[in-house]
Design a protein around this motif. Structure first.
Motif, PDB file in Angstrom:
ATOM      1  N   GLY A 224       0.821  -1.199   0.000  1.00 25.24           N
ATOM      2  CA  GLY A 224       0.000   0.000   0.000  1.00 25.24           C
ATOM      3  C   GLY A 224       0.853   1.245   0.000  1.00 25.24           C
ATOM      4  N   TYR A 225       0.190   2.392  -0.052  1.00 23.20           N
ATOM      5  CA  TYR A 225       0.848   3.691  -0.022  1.00 23.20           C
ATOM      6  C   TYR A 225       0.112   4.562   0.988  1.00 23.20           C
ATOM      7  CZ  TYR A 225       3.309   2.544  -4.397  1.00 23.20           C
ATOM      8  OH  TYR A 225       4.109   1.966  -5.359  1.00 23.20           O
ATOM      9  N   SER A 226       0.870   5.195   1.869  1.00 23.07           N
ATOM     10  CA  SER A 226       0.276   6.042   2.902  1.00 23.07           C
ATOM     11  C   SER A 226       0.107   7.478   2.404  1.00 23.07           C
ATOM     12  CB  SER A 226       1.163   6.032   4.151  1.00 23.07           C
ATOM     13  OG  SER A 226       0.655   6.899   5.147  1.00 23.07           O
ATOM     14  N   THR A 227      -0.944   8.119   2.898  1.00 29.10           N
ATOM     15  CA  THR A 227      -1.149   9.540   2.591  1.00 29.10           C
ATOM     16  C   THR A 227      -0.637  10.442   3.709  1.00 29.10           C
ATOM     17  OG1 THR A 227      -3.402   9.353   3.477  1.00 29.10           O
ATOM     18  CG2 THR A 227      -3.142   9.181   1.083  1.00 29.10           C
ATOM     19  N   ALA A 228       0.159   9.881   4.636  1.00 25.44           N
ATOM     20  CA  ALA A 228       0.752  10.705   5.693  1.00 25.44           C
ATOM     21  C   ALA A 228       1.713  11.716   5.089  1.00 25.44           C
ATOM     22  CB  ALA A 228       1.489   9.828   6.698  1.00 25.44           C
TER      23      ALA A 228
ATOM     24  N   GLU B 235      -4.792  12.080  -1.481  1.00 23.68           N
ATOM     25  CA  GLU B 235      -5.751  10.972  -1.565  1.00 23.68           C
ATOM     26  C   GLU B 235      -5.946  10.516  -3.003  1.00 23.68           C
ATOM     27  OE1 GLU B 235      -9.566  11.014   0.236  1.00 23.68           O
ATOM     28  OE2 GLU B 235      -8.841  11.879   2.114  1.00 23.68           O
ATOM     29  N   LYS B 236      -6.004  11.468  -3.916  1.00 26.55           N
ATOM     30  CA  LYS B 236      -6.203  11.121  -5.326  1.00 26.55           C
ATOM     31  C   LYS B 236      -5.004  10.338  -5.865  1.00 26.55           C
ATOM     32  CE  LYS B 236      -7.949  11.360  -9.546  1.00 26.55           C
ATOM     33  NZ  LYS B 236      -6.761  11.171 -10.396  1.00 26.55           N
ATOM     34  N   GLU B 237      -3.805  10.757  -5.501  1.00 26.44           N
ATOM     35  CA  GLU B 237      -2.617  10.038  -5.954  1.00 26.44           C
ATOM     36  C   GLU B 237      -2.554   8.635  -5.343  1.00 26.44           C
ATOM     37  OE1 GLU B 237       0.452  13.763  -6.755  1.00 26.44           O
ATOM     38  OE2 GLU B 237       0.086  13.060  -4.693  1.00 26.44           O
ATOM     39  N   GLN B 238      -2.971   8.508  -4.089  1.00 26.65           N
ATOM     40  CA  GLN B 238      -3.051   7.178  -3.484  1.00 26.65           C
ATOM     41  C   GLN B 238      -4.034   6.305  -4.268  1.00 26.65           C
ATOM     42  OE1 GLN B 238      -5.428   6.520   0.037  1.00 26.65           O
ATOM     43  NE2 GLN B 238      -3.791   5.351   1.028  1.00 26.65           N
ATOM     44  N   ALA B 239      -5.161   6.881  -4.634  1.00 29.24           N
ATOM     45  CA  ALA B 239      -6.169   6.141  -5.405  1.00 29.24           C
ATOM     46  C   ALA B 239      -5.607   5.690  -6.752  1.00 29.24           C
ATOM     47  CB  ALA B 239      -7.410   7.008  -5.604  1.00 29.24           C
ATOM     48  N   ASP B 240      -4.872   6.580  -7.431  1.00 33.47           N
ATOM     49  CA  ASP B 240      -4.256   6.220  -8.710  1.00 33.47           C
ATOM     50  C   ASP B 240      -3.265   5.068  -8.534  1.00 33.47           C
ATOM     51  OD1 ASP B 240      -5.666   8.239  -9.987  1.00 33.47           O
ATOM     52  OD2 ASP B 240      -4.010   9.683  -9.881  1.00 33.47           O
ATOM     53  N   TYR B 241      -2.434   5.164  -7.502  1.00 32.35           N
ATOM     54  CA  TYR B 241      -1.437   4.118  -7.254  1.00 32.35           C
ATOM     55  C   TYR B 241      -2.103   2.789  -6.909  1.00 32.35           C
ATOM     56  CZ  TYR B 241       2.925   6.836  -7.404  1.00 32.35           C
ATOM     57  OH  TYR B 241       4.023   7.557  -7.809  1.00 32.35           O
TER      58      TYR B 241
ATOM     59  N   TRP C  78      -4.383  -5.173  -0.744  1.00 34.96           N
ATOM     60  CA  TRP C  78      -4.057  -3.783  -0.435  1.00 34.96           C
ATOM     61  C   TRP C  78      -3.943  -3.608   1.070  1.00 34.96           C
ATOM     62  CZ3 TRP C  78      -2.486   0.643  -2.641  1.00 34.96           C
ATOM     63  CH2 TRP C  78      -2.599   1.813  -1.895  1.00 34.96           C
ATOM     64  N   TYR C  79      -2.921  -2.865   1.484  1.00 38.63           N
ATOM     65  CA  TYR C  79      -2.769  -2.485   2.885  1.00 38.63           C
ATOM     66  C   TYR C  79      -2.989  -0.981   2.971  1.00 38.63           C
ATOM     67  CZ  TYR C  79      -0.824  -2.193   7.585  1.00 38.63           C
ATOM     68  OH  TYR C  79      -0.664  -1.987   8.935  1.00 38.63           O
ATOM     69  N   ASP C  80      -4.112  -0.575   3.515  1.00 37.14           N
ATOM     70  CA  ASP C  80      -4.879  -1.135   4.590  1.00 37.14           C
ATOM     71  C   ASP C  80      -6.341  -0.782   4.340  1.00 37.14           C
ATOM     72  OD1 ASP C  80      -5.475  -2.253   7.066  1.00 37.14           O
ATOM     73  OD2 ASP C  80      -4.485  -0.714   8.235  1.00 37.14           O
ATOM     74  N   TRP C  81      -7.239  -1.385   5.108  1.00 36.49           N
ATOM     75  CA  TRP C  81      -8.662  -1.136   4.912  1.00 36.49           C
ATOM     76  C   TRP C  81      -9.052   0.274   5.345  1.00 36.49           C
ATOM     77  CZ3 TRP C  81     -12.910  -1.091   2.676  1.00 36.49           C
ATOM     78  CH2 TRP C  81     -14.120  -0.807   3.303  1.00 36.49           C
ATOM     79  N   LYS C  82      -8.720   0.638   6.588  1.00 37.23           N
ATOM     80  CA  LYS C  82      -9.057   1.982   7.061  1.00 37.23           C
ATOM     81  C   LYS C  82      -7.878   2.541   7.844  1.00 37.23           C
ATOM     82  CE  LYS C  82     -11.475   0.285  11.213  1.00 37.23           C
ATOM     83  NZ  LYS C  82     -12.774   0.231  11.912  1.00 37.23           N
ATOM     84  N   ASN C  83      -7.826   3.857   7.957  1.00 40.59           N
ATOM     85  CA  ASN C  83      -6.739   4.492   8.696  1.00 40.59           C
ATOM     86  C   ASN C  83      -6.705   3.977  10.134  1.00 40.59           C
ATOM     87  OD1 ASN C  83      -6.097   5.975   6.450  1.00 40.59           O
ATOM     88  ND2 ASN C  83      -6.832   7.942   7.247  1.00 40.59           N
TER      89      ASN C  83
END
Length: 420
Positions: free
Chosen positions: A260-264, A274-280, A298-303
């Motif tokens: 997965g990819y973090s949005t931190a 968030e949009k870039e995470q969605a694209d990835y 995918w890692y992870d389901w929810k923050n």
């Protein structure tokens, strides 16, 4: 009936009985092979990692997203708090909820237990035998559900301490694999949930391959996390396949068991919106299909928390308050809605290795083309004329292409739903 006729009748009855038994055995073997086979249609191989035990709202939302697999730790020390006494109550709730929604459990048999071992590892004969009993209890309890059983998680880093003697981990895999296969023929055995897919981790992996674990598992599970774009994984999968082929002639699948990819803010030097995470996320699933990886988690389901600076708190597809979706959730929902029942047919060559155009097809010969680039936005000339409507990665209608031979590519995937 004359004695001669009776003997003839009994002879034929015996032949028919033997032949029928042979057919039944063949059918059962085929059923087992089917249970152990890997999915090839979207979204049967798409899953998500979770940290809960069956909250109804989470399971409903996971099903709505289109995920067909859920990966979860089956903690040994939570199950066996007294020697010889096992309590799976909390995991029963999750298992029942998933099966009810048609979602396949992917359970990690982990980790150590201070009743038997001093550290987060299995280094004693007593500990190994106790871990095998725990695995026996789990697989007997949840048998015949086609569960993916993973033996430990990321033993090449801190999840196994002290750092493993390769023989210790390999010995555990061999012992536990036999238990799983005996108790749950429908199950799939995977290992080692390798942390990272790079030169260092592959050296570690080769050491356990030398111990012969490939004869005991159905797939090699890896976690190809990276701070670069998902497409860079191709050469790493190639290195892994070459390593597998070096140590076995057996058909061994590769599973992307966690990625997965973090949005931190500033996670490992990345600043993903968030949009870039969605694209990835979407590109990750497609790239895995392109490299014959049948299962992607995918890692992870929810923050896992609310700190915007904490990498671990921001891998989710939904906020810590699961009621609130992130753009990644919208992206996976769009993907599974548009491509449900489709298979990857081919990658269309459009002249640049950084440009991607994948054709998907279903049983009705309907076709969808997904296109993006791992570089900057650009136009490209197509080797064919296309007609159909275009839908964005988040499900927005972007118009209709008619008799087009050029198309604009960006880092955000788009779906071209072709007219029949």
């Amino acid at each position: 009936m004359l004695r001669k006729d009776r003997r003839k009748f009994l002879k034929w009855l015996t032949i028919i009985t033997i032949f029928s038994s042979f057919l039944i055995i063949l059918w059962m073997n085929q059923e087992n092979n089917n249970n152990n086979s890997f999915p090839d249609k979207i979204p049967d191989g798409f899953g998500v990692n979770v940290h809960f035990n069956g909250d109804p709202i989470d399971v409903d939302l996971i099903e709505d997203a289109g995920f067909k697999i859920v990966r979860k730790d089956l903690f040994w020390d939570n199950v066996e708090k007294e020697r010889g006494k096992y309590d799976f109550t909390k995991y029963d709730q999750l298992t029942n909820a998933l099966i009810k929604e048609g979602i396949r459990p992917y359970y990690i048999l982990a980790y150590s237990n201070t009743l038997y071992e001093a550290n987060r590892s299995i280094v004693t004969k007593e500990g190994q035998e106790a871990f095998a009993r725990y695995a026996e209890e789990a697989t007997s309890r949840y048998k015949n559900k086609g569960i993916i059983w993973e033996i430990w998680n990321e033993p090449n880093i801190g999840f196994w301490e002290p750092k493993p003697n390769f023989n210790e981990y390999s010995s555990l895999v061999k012992k536990v694999s036999k238990v799983i296969k005996e108790n749950d023929p429908s199950g799939v055995v995977v290992a080692p949930a390798l942390s990272g897919l790079n030169e260092e981790s592959l050296k570690w992996l080769e050491e356990i391959f030398k111990e012969g674990i490939l004869d005991y598992i159905d797939a090699v599970s890896v976690h190809p996390y990276r701070v670069s774009n998902p497409e860079t994984v191709g050469k790493d999968y190639q290195s892994l396949r070459e390593l597998i082929d070096k140590y076995t002639n057996k058909e061994i699948a590769i599973i992307s068991g966690e990625w997965g990819y973090s949005t931190a803010k500033g996670w490992n030097g990345l600043e993903l919106t968030e949009k870039e995470q969605a694209d990835y996320l979407v590109r990750m699933f497609f790239v895995n299909l392109l490299y014959d990886v049948p299962i992607s988690i995918w890692y992870d389901w929810k923050n896992d928390g609310i700190d915007s600076n904490n990498g671990e708190h921001n891998f989710g597809l939904r906020e810590h308050n699961v009621i609130k979706p992130k753009k990644g959730y919208m992206a996976i929902n769009t993907l599974t809605y548009i491509l449900s029942g489709y298979k990857l047919n081919e990658r269309i060559n459009i002249g640049d290795p950084d440009d991607y155009m994948l054709e998907f097809i279903n049983e009705n010969e309907d076709k969808v083309i997904v296109f993006w680039t791992s570089r900057n936005k650009q136009k490209t000339t197509l080797p064919l004329r296309v007609e159909g409507r275009v839908v964005s990665v988040l499900g927005e209608e972007k118009g209709y292409l008619k008799n087009k031979t050029t198309i604009e590519l960006s880092s955000s995937p788009n779906y071209l739903i072709l007219d029949n």
